[in-house]
Scaffold this motif. Structure first.
Motif, mmCIF file in Angstrom:
data_model
loop_
_atom_site.group_PDB
_atom_site.id
_atom_site.type_symbol
_atom_site.label_atom_id
_atom_site.label_comp_id
_atom_site.label_asym_id
_atom_site.label_seq_id
_atom_site.Cartn_x
_atom_site.Cartn_y
_atom_site.Cartn_z
ATOM 1 N N ILE A 53 4.602 -5.653 1.380
ATOM 2 C CA ILE A 53 5.282 -4.811 -0.035
ATOM 3 C C ILE A 53 6.145 -3.588 0.315
ATOM 4 C CG2 ILE A 53 4.794 -4.089 -2.235
ATOM 5 C CD1 ILE A 53 2.166 -5.676 -2.221
ATOM 6 N N LEU A 54 5.397 -2.908 0.988
ATOM 7 C CA LEU A 54 6.182 -1.654 1.391
ATOM 8 C C LEU A 54 7.164 -1.718 2.275
ATOM 9 C CD1 LEU A 54 3.037 0.928 1.734
ATOM 10 C CD2 LEU A 54 4.917 0.863 -0.164
ATOM 11 N N GLU A 55 7.001 -2.769 3.259
ATOM 12 C CA GLU A 55 8.321 -3.060 3.845
ATOM 13 C C GLU A 55 9.430 -3.389 3.192
ATOM 14 O OE1 GLU A 55 5.874 -4.561 7.978
ATOM 15 O OE2 GLU A 55 6.581 -6.047 6.555
ATOM 16 N N ARG A 56 9.262 -4.189 2.005
ATOM 17 C CA ARG A 56 10.496 -4.671 1.415
ATOM 18 C C ARG A 56 10.765 -3.481 0.503
ATOM 19 N NH1 ARG A 56 8.049 -9.012 -1.392
ATOM 20 N NH2 ARG A 56 7.821 -7.616 -3.255
ATOM 21 N N ALA A 57 9.865 -2.392 0.263
ATOM 22 C CA ALA A 57 10.357 -1.554 -0.710
ATOM 23 C C ALA A 57 11.295 -0.581 0.212
ATOM 24 C CB ALA A 57 9.255 -0.542 -1.211
ATOM 25 N N VAL A 58 10.970 -0.284 1.370
ATOM 26 C CA VAL A 58 11.473 0.421 2.266
ATOM 27 C C VAL A 58 13.097 -0.193 2.441
ATOM 28 C CG1 VAL A 58 11.746 1.521 4.680
ATOM 29 C CG2 VAL A 58 9.568 1.939 3.393
ATOM 30 N N ALA A 59 12.821 -1.347 2.917
ATOM 31 C CA ALA A 59 14.187 -2.105 3.390
ATOM 32 C C ALA A 59 14.999 -2.103 2.297
ATOM 33 C CB ALA A 59 14.069 -3.563 3.572
ATOM 34 N N SER A 60 14.643 -2.167 1.048
ATOM 35 C CA SER A 60 15.511 -2.164 -0.092
ATOM 36 C C SER A 60 15.639 -0.893 -0.747
ATOM 37 C CB SER A 60 15.453 -3.273 -1.295
ATOM 38 O OG SER A 60 13.929 -3.283 -1.433
ATOM 39 N N ASP A 61 15.326 0.246 -0.159
ATOM 40 C CA ASP A 61 15.672 1.588 -0.606
ATOM 41 C C ASP A 61 14.826 1.723 -1.986
ATOM 42 O OD1 ASP A 61 16.370 4.294 -0.292
ATOM 43 O OD2 ASP A 61 18.297 3.914 -0.694
ATOM 44 N N VAL A 62 13.809 1.311 -2.318
ATOM 45 C CA VAL A 62 13.224 1.517 -3.633
ATOM 46 C C VAL A 62 12.625 2.979 -3.482
ATOM 47 C CG1 VAL A 62 10.928 1.108 -4.858
ATOM 48 C CG2 VAL A 62 12.430 -0.699 -3.864
ATOM 49 N N LYS A 63 13.079 3.544 -4.786
ATOM 50 C CA LYS A 63 12.578 5.164 -4.917
ATOM 51 C C LYS A 63 11.578 5.503 -5.625
ATOM 52 C CE LYS A 63 17.171 6.937 -3.472
ATOM 53 N NZ LYS A 63 17.623 5.415 -3.168
ATOM 54 N N HIS A 64 10.948 4.482 -6.543
ATOM 55 C CA HIS A 64 9.792 4.657 -7.605
ATOM 56 C C HIS A 64 9.042 3.353 -7.453
ATOM 57 C CE1 HIS A 64 8.592 6.281 -11.877
ATOM 58 N NE2 HIS A 64 7.637 5.939 -10.878
ATOM 59 N N ILE A 65 7.859 3.537 -7.353
ATOM 60 C CA ILE A 65 6.708 2.341 -7.440
ATOM 61 C C ILE A 65 5.730 2.674 -8.389
ATOM 62 C CG2 ILE A 65 5.074 1.327 -6.052
ATOM 63 C CD1 ILE A 65 6.614 1.357 -3.622
ATOM 64 N N GLY A 66 5.452 1.588 -9.274
ATOM 65 C CA GLY A 66 4.221 1.826 -9.869
ATOM 66 C C GLY A 66 3.105 1.060 -9.759
ATOM 67 N N SER A 67 2.033 1.276 -10.026
ATOM 68 C CA SER A 67 0.833 0.256 -9.818
ATOM 69 C C SER A 67 -0.383 0.587 -10.781
ATOM 70 C CB SER A 67 0.183 -0.119 -8.470
ATOM 71 O OG SER A 67 -0.418 -1.099 -8.253
ATOM 72 N N PHE A 68 -1.549 -0.563 -10.804
ATOM 73 C CA PHE A 68 -2.442 -0.193 -11.693
ATOM 74 C C PHE A 68 -3.723 -0.047 -10.830
ATOM 75 C CE2 PHE A 68 0.870 -2.860 -13.324
ATOM 76 C CZ PHE A 68 0.881 -2.370 -14.960
ATOM 77 N N GLY A 69 -4.703 0.753 -11.580
ATOM 78 C CA GLY A 69 -5.938 0.668 -11.106
ATOM 79 C C GLY A 69 -7.179 1.607 -11.740
ATOM 80 N N GLY A 70 -8.292 1.702 -11.450
ATOM 81 C CA GLY A 70 -9.251 2.247 -11.855
ATOM 82 C C GLY A 70 -9.385 3.636 -11.392
ATOM 83 N N ALA A 71 -10.315 4.492 -11.937
ATOM 84 C CA ALA A 71 -10.230 5.992 -11.470
ATOM 85 C C ALA A 71 -10.748 6.045 -10.144
ATOM 86 C CB ALA A 71 -11.203 6.644 -12.269
ATOM 87 N N TYR A 72 -11.313 5.077 -9.495
ATOM 88 C CA TYR A 72 -11.902 5.237 -8.125
ATOM 89 C C TYR A 72 -11.087 4.199 -7.348
ATOM 90 C CZ TYR A 72 -15.762 7.736 -10.318
ATOM 91 O OH TYR A 72 -16.442 8.602 -11.020
ATOM 92 N N SER A 73 -9.841 3.789 -7.719
ATOM 93 C CA SER A 73 -9.241 2.815 -7.021
ATOM 94 C C SER A 73 -8.655 3.146 -5.439
ATOM 95 C CB SER A 73 -8.023 2.293 -7.758
ATOM 96 O OG SER A 73 -7.143 1.570 -6.843
ATOM 97 N N ASN A 74 -9.354 2.196 -4.613
ATOM 98 C CA ASN A 74 -8.749 2.306 -3.224
ATOM 99 C C ASN A 74 -7.314 2.200 -3.084
ATOM 100 O OD1 ASN A 74 -11.328 2.769 -2.232
ATOM 101 N ND2 ASN A 74 -12.008 0.696 -1.991
ATOM 102 N N HIS A 75 -6.987 1.158 -3.926
ATOM 103 C CA HIS A 75 -5.666 0.695 -3.765
ATOM 104 C C HIS A 75 -4.687 1.872 -4.382
ATOM 105 C CE1 HIS A 75 -1.708 -1.462 -4.909
ATOM 106 N NE2 HIS A 75 -2.044 -1.432 -6.096
ATOM 107 N N LEU A 76 -4.778 2.428 -5.392
ATOM 108 C CA LEU A 76 -4.012 3.495 -5.893
ATOM 109 C C LEU A 76 -3.968 4.433 -4.673
ATOM 110 C CD1 LEU A 76 -4.929 3.843 -9.755
ATOM 111 C CD2 LEU A 76 -2.952 2.803 -8.741
ATOM 112 N N HIS A 77 -5.220 4.861 -4.250
ATOM 113 C CA HIS A 77 -5.142 5.905 -3.278
ATOM 114 C C HIS A 77 -4.637 5.647 -2.104
ATOM 115 C CE1 HIS A 77 -7.791 8.707 -0.591
ATOM 116 N NE2 HIS A 77 -7.777 9.356 -1.610
ATOM 117 N N ALA A 78 -4.477 4.493 -1.632
ATOM 118 C CA ALA A 78 -3.836 4.233 -0.257
ATOM 119 C C ALA A 78 -2.405 4.138 -0.715
ATOM 120 C CB ALA A 78 -4.274 2.682 0.031
ATOM 121 N N LEU A 79 -1.961 3.551 -1.961
ATOM 122 C CA LEU A 79 -0.521 3.509 -2.248
ATOM 123 C C LEU A 79 0.008 4.831 -2.406
ATOM 124 C CD1 LEU A 79 1.900 1.760 -2.728
ATOM 125 C CD2 LEU A 79 0.949 1.241 -5.057
ATOM 126 N N GLY A 80 -0.825 5.705 -3.186
ATOM 127 C CA GLY A 80 -0.400 6.962 -3.600
ATOM 128 C C GLY A 80 -0.077 7.907 -2.310
#
Ligand SMILES: *Cc1c(COP(=O)(O)O)cnc(C)c1O
Length: 335
Positions: A53-80
């Motif tokens: 996902i991030l490879e695609r974001a970087v390749a297409s010069d995405v400037k703003h990403i959003g995502s969902f998760g709980g208050a302890y989310s490993n996913h939000l933490h890694a992505l952030g």
């Protein structure tokens, strides 16, 4: 390929992660893929799933990403963390009350400049509805919106990278691969790889929440959509969608896979635990010198230990368990 390498190098991701042999029960050796060691923050399967996902974001010069998760989310933490390092603005849609104290996970996200939007449990339920997603995207001006847990069809390609590493580290295919299951994307990625390479490997998922039927459906849908990505228009997959939540469906499936739903393994629900599992986790650390997070890996390793002692895995010779990381989430308080 150079793009792949440069993104991992840019974020200091340590691939390949080690494949380590451990002795779980007396005379029972099991290999452990240590994806917890990929990165101190962008840990485990969250990196594997985010990579495409991030490879695609970087390749297409995405400037703003959003995502969902709980208050302890490993996913939000890694992505952030990845977003701040890549200079991408990040908005986290968090299932939590705006007035409740910030968890360590959310404090980190703040520190990394993420924008936190708190939504109610009810609103959070809309996270897969198309019209809600469009609305979120427009309101916050988000260019790329990623589902909860990074569970997309393209994420499965990142899991395939992990499987390639394992193949190089242990050219003989494993008879059994065991892992924890929540969104099903990691399991779907492994199944897809095994199908593609026609391996005789059984994939055994340990449900970390109560979700019989539901989790199977998630896995099937992800494998199916990824296959369609591979070969547009070719749906050569045999599967039957689950229609009845209460009857475990019988899948006609070339890959031998199964999700175990046992209450002594999922401990009655997501992020729930019990004294027996906590004692196991403690003893595991003393014996092996590495930590299992409480939400995912304590459950899957506990399950492995239990299944070995019940002699249910005796017919498998070469066994592997995946350590999916996630230790940051342990900064939670469990009651
Ligand atoms: C998210 C997560 C899982 C679950 O993986 P899925 O692909 O969502 O099934 C397992 N372990 C850890 C540490 C996680 O953060």
């Amino acid at each position: 390929m150079s793009n792949v390498l440069s993104l991992e190098a840019l974020l200091d991701i340590q691939t390949p992660s080690p494949l380590q042999c451990i002795e779980i029960a007396p005379k029972q050796s099991v290999y452990c893929k240590r994806d917890d060691l990929l990165h101190p923050i962008i840990s485990g399967n969250k990196w594997r799933k985010l990579k495409p996902i991030l490879e695609r974001a970087v390749a297409s010069d995405v400037k703003h990403i959003g995502s969902f998760g709980g208050a302890y989310s490993n996913h939000l933490h890694a992505l952030g963390f990845a977003c701040t390092r890549l200079g991408i603005k990040f908005t986290a849609i968090v299932r939590a009350h705006p007035q409740s104290p910030l968890t360590p996970t959310l404090k980190d996200l703040n520190k990394w400049g993420a924008s936190l939007k708190f939504v109610s449990r009810e609103e959070y339920q809309l996270k897969t509805k198309h019209c809600y997603l469009t609305q979120i995207q427009q309101t916050f001006n988000i260019e790329m919106l990623i589902p909860e847990g990074g569970a997309t069809a393209s994420s499965l390609g990142g899991i395939a990278c992990m499987m390639e590493e394992i193949h190089i580290q242990h050219p003989q295919a494993f008879d059994l691969i065991l892992l924890p299951v929540a969104s099903g994307a990691t399991m779907a990625g492994i199944i897809h790889y095994i199908q593609k390479h026609q391996l005789q490997t059984k994939v055994l998922g340990v449900a970390v929440l109560k979700g019989q039927g539901y989790l199977e459906e998630l896995v099937i849908n992800l494998v199916q959509s990824h296959l369609n990505d591979d070969n547009p228009g070719v749906a050569e997959f045999n599967y039957r969608p689950c229609t009845d939540q209460h009857t475990p469906p019988k899948y006609q499936y070339r890959v031998n896979w199964e999700i175990i739903h046992r209450s002594d393994f999922h401990a009655s629900g997501y992020a729930k635990t019990n004294a027996l599992q906590l004692a196991f986790r403690q003893q595991f650390f003393v014996q092996h010198g590495f930590t299992l997070d409480k939400v995912y890996n304590t459950k899957s390793f506990f399950a492995l230990n239990q299944l070995l002692s019940e002699k249910s895995l005796d017919h498998f010779t070469h066994k592997m368990i995946l350590h999916t990381g996630g230790l940051q989430g342990d900064r939670a308080n469990f009651d």
